[in-house]
Every structure is written in structure tokens, then in C-alpha cells.
Design an enzyme around this catalytic site. Structure first.
Site, PDB file in Angstrom:
ATOM      1  N   GLU A  84       0.835  -1.206   0.000  1.00 15.83           N
ATOM      2  CA  GLU A  84       0.000   0.000   0.000  1.00 15.83           C
ATOM      3  C   GLU A  84       0.868   1.253   0.000  1.00 15.83           C
ATOM      4  O   GLU A  84       1.833   1.341   0.740  1.00 15.83           O
ATOM      5  CB  GLU A  84      -0.902   0.011   1.248  1.00 15.83           C
ATOM      6  CG  GLU A  84      -1.886  -1.137   1.308  1.00 15.83           C
ATOM      7  CD  GLU A  84      -2.965  -1.053   0.233  1.00 15.83           C
ATOM      8  OE1 GLU A  84      -3.122   0.025  -0.376  1.00 15.83           O
ATOM      9  OE2 GLU A  84      -3.638  -2.083   0.005  1.00 15.83           O
ATOM     10  N   ARG A  94     -17.658  -0.627   6.273  1.00 19.06           N
ATOM     11  CA  ARG A  94     -18.789  -1.154   5.494  1.00 19.06           C
ATOM     12  C   ARG A  94     -19.457  -2.305   6.244  1.00 19.06           C
ATOM     13  O   ARG A  94     -20.645  -2.563   6.098  1.00 19.06           O
ATOM     14  CB  ARG A  94     -18.238  -1.633   4.141  1.00 19.06           C
ATOM     15  CG  ARG A  94     -19.231  -2.093   3.120  1.00 19.06           C
ATOM     16  CD  ARG A  94     -18.497  -2.527   1.832  1.00 19.06           C
ATOM     17  NE  ARG A  94     -17.384  -3.454   2.085  1.00 19.06           N
ATOM     18  CZ  ARG A  94     -17.524  -4.775   2.284  1.00 19.06           C
ATOM     19  NH1 ARG A  94     -18.703  -5.330   2.251  1.00 19.06           N
ATOM     20  NH2 ARG A  94     -16.457  -5.533   2.490  1.00 19.06           N
ATOM     21  N   CYS A 147      -7.649  -2.482   8.446  1.00 19.85           N
ATOM     22  CA  CYS A 147      -6.285  -2.483   7.897  1.00 19.85           C
ATOM     23  C   CYS A 147      -5.742  -1.064   7.737  1.00 19.85           C
ATOM     24  O   CYS A 147      -4.624  -0.761   8.169  1.00 19.85           O
ATOM     25  CB  CYS A 147      -6.234  -3.216   6.559  1.00 19.85           C
ATOM     26  SG  CYS A 147      -6.395  -5.003   6.761  1.00 19.85           S
ATOM     27  N   HIS A 170      -1.409  -5.722   1.481  1.00 20.93           N
ATOM     28  CA  HIS A 170      -2.639  -6.515   1.383  1.00 20.93           C
ATOM     29  C   HIS A 170      -2.390  -7.761   0.527  1.00 20.93           C
ATOM     30  O   HIS A 170      -1.624  -7.711  -0.441  1.00 20.93           O
ATOM     31  CB  HIS A 170      -3.762  -5.674   0.759  1.00 20.93           C
ATOM     32  CG  HIS A 170      -4.670  -5.046   1.761  1.00 20.93           C
ATOM     33  ND1 HIS A 170      -4.873  -3.684   1.832  1.00 20.93           N
ATOM     34  CD2 HIS A 170      -5.453  -5.598   2.733  1.00 20.93           C
ATOM     35  CE1 HIS A 170      -5.742  -3.439   2.808  1.00 20.93           C
ATOM     36  NE2 HIS A 170      -6.117  -4.573   3.364  1.00 20.93           N
TER      37      HIS A 170
HETATM   38  N1  PCA Z   1      -8.359  -7.205   6.156  1.00 23.19           N
HETATM   39  C1  PCA Z   1      -9.263  -6.150   6.583  1.00 23.19           C
HETATM   40  C2  PCA Z   1      -9.096  -6.078   8.078  1.00 23.19           C
HETATM   41  C3  PCA Z   1      -8.355  -7.307   8.470  1.00 23.19           C
HETATM   42  C4  PCA Z   1      -7.868  -7.888   7.220  1.00 23.19           C
HETATM   43  O1  PCA Z   1      -7.121  -8.862   7.118  1.00 23.19           O
HETATM   44  C5  PCA Z   1      -9.033  -4.832   5.850  1.00 23.19           C
HETATM   45  O2  PCA Z   1      -8.600  -4.847   4.691  1.00 23.19           O
HETATM   46  O3  PCA Z   1      -9.290  -3.774   6.418  1.00 23.19           O
END
Ligand code: PCA
Length: 216
Positions: A84, A94, A147, A170
Site C-alpha cells: 500500500e 462497510r 487495515c 494486502h
Molecule cells: N483485512 C481487513 C481487516 C483485516 C484484514 O485482514 C481490511 O482490509 O481492512
């Protein structure tokens, strides 16, 4: 006193939204205790709860005094491993988190800056993953759920820790989470990709200048 093994803090998240697994937790567990040269990886699994996740991250940073912090999370539906670029100062859920909380349009740090940049070499990481035939892309949004909340809180905490770098990555679903035709990557593949990522992050202080990245 200087510690003999500088520490890398690597976090994942517990499953959320009714799931029973989260690839990020599996990777943090698998790499916990692993050495990368002189560096020792400390893997920690954070709760998927606003506030609590950040409190745990902050206390682990104080306890471990890491030189590098990389937080991982699942982004179901993505086909690539996505470092990111930026964290934004907003919680806008959401779906409820694992404690049933669902903040809407709330700042993470009241009066904090609108955003923090990742201090990882995101394009060099993507290039290194591509060189190994792995799917990767720079992402321009970490979303507005837990996240992004942890990513923003991480960068806010690191602003006073000179030389300590950090960021967020991610990950796609595991094969058992994805429906037919949906993208997924095996845990072993993602563990290897995060090892590569950590090596690049330790080695490169400056990012590559290369065109590209996801457009969303
Ligand atoms: N993904 C979520 C929260 C925890 C995770 O593994 C997110 O993208 O916010």
C-alpha cells in the site's frame, strides 16, 4: 544497550467477516522466529477490532523496539500482493469489526494529518516479486476498515522513531476462501513473497522510480 539481533515486527490479522482463516495470520505465524541474516522476525496476530488492534500494535512496538514494521492484511478479490502506498485518517466501516463496532467517517487521530505515506520501497518490492514470477502491484488505497486504521496508526507511531520504517501489504485470499473463478494464492507462495519483501525492505533505503501500479 544495542540488541544483538535487530527485530522485524511482522503482523497479521485474525479472520473477520465470518471467515475462519486469514492468510495474513498464517504468514505472521509461519515467519515468527525466523532469522533473515542478523535480523529476527517477530510475528504477531492482531485482533480485527478498531482501537484494540492499534493498541496491541503500539505495545508490541514498544516491547520489541523493531527496526522495520510490516503489517499484513487480507484483501479478498485482489489477485496480487499489494504493498500500500498511503494510509488515510478515516475509519469508515462497510461491515462491523469482530467486536461489532462499525465507525462511520471518524478520524483515526483527531487533528492528525490527512494521510501518511508508506516508508517501504513499494515499487522495488513489486519489481522483486515480479522478478520471481509472483503477482504484485502497488495499491493506492488500503480501504477505510481495520487495515487502513492499523496502517495509519503505525505510521503515526513511527513518526517519532527515526530510521524505523514501516508499511502495509494486502494479500489475496487463500485457495480455500475463494469461490470458483476468484483469485487466490497458496499460503506457501505468500510466505515466500513476504520473505522477499522483507529482504528488499531491509536492503533498499530508497525506492525505485518505475511507472505503474494499480489505478485504484
Ligand atoms: N483485512 C481487513 C481487516 C483485516 C484484514 O485482514 C481490511 O482490509 O481492512
Amino acid at each position: 544497550m544495542k540488541k544483538s539481533s535487530p527485530t522485524i515486527l511482522l503482523t497479521g490479522f485474525e479472520p473477520f467477516d465470518g471467515a475462519t482463516v486469514n492468510p495474513s495470520a498464517g504468514i505472521a505465524r509461519r515467519l515468527h522466529g525466523r532469522k533473515l541474516g542478523r535480523h529476527l522476525i517477530e510475528g504477531v496476530v492482531l485482533p480485527c477490532r478498531f482501537g484494540d488492534a492499534l493498541a496491541m500494535l503500539q505495545s508490541e512496538i514498544r516491547r520489541l523496539d523493531p527496526v522495520l514494521v510490516i503489517c499484513l492484511g487480507q484483501a479478498g478479490g485482489r489477485a496480487e500482493i499489494t504493498p500500500e502506498r498511503v494510509a488515510i485518517n478515516i475509519d469508515d466501516a462497510r461491515i462491523p469489526d469482530n467486536a461489532g463496532r462499525q465507525p462511520v467517517d471518524q478520524p483515526i487521530v483527531p487533528r492528525g494529518p490527512a494521510a501518511y505515506w508508506s516508508t517501504l520501497p513499494v515499487k522495488a518490492i513489486v519489481a522483486a516479486l515480479h522478478a520471481r514470477g509472483l503477482p504484485a502491484a502497488v495499491s493506492q488505497t488500503a480501504g477505510t476498515f481495520v487495515c487502513n486504521h492499523v496502517f495509519y496508526g503505525l505510521m503515526h507511531a513511527l513518526r517519532r522513531r527515526r530510521g524505523v520504517r514501516g508499511g502495509f501489504i494486502h494479500l489475496p485470499w487463500l485457495p480455500e476462501q475463494a469461490g470458483a473463478g476468484q483469485p487466490a494464492l497458496a499460503l506457501d507462495v505468500m510466505v515466500g513473497a513476504i520473505e522477499v519483501t522483507l529482504r528488499v525492505a531491509l536492503r533498499r533505503k530508497r525506492d525505485l522510480r518505475a511507472a505503474g501500479g494499480r489505478t485504484h
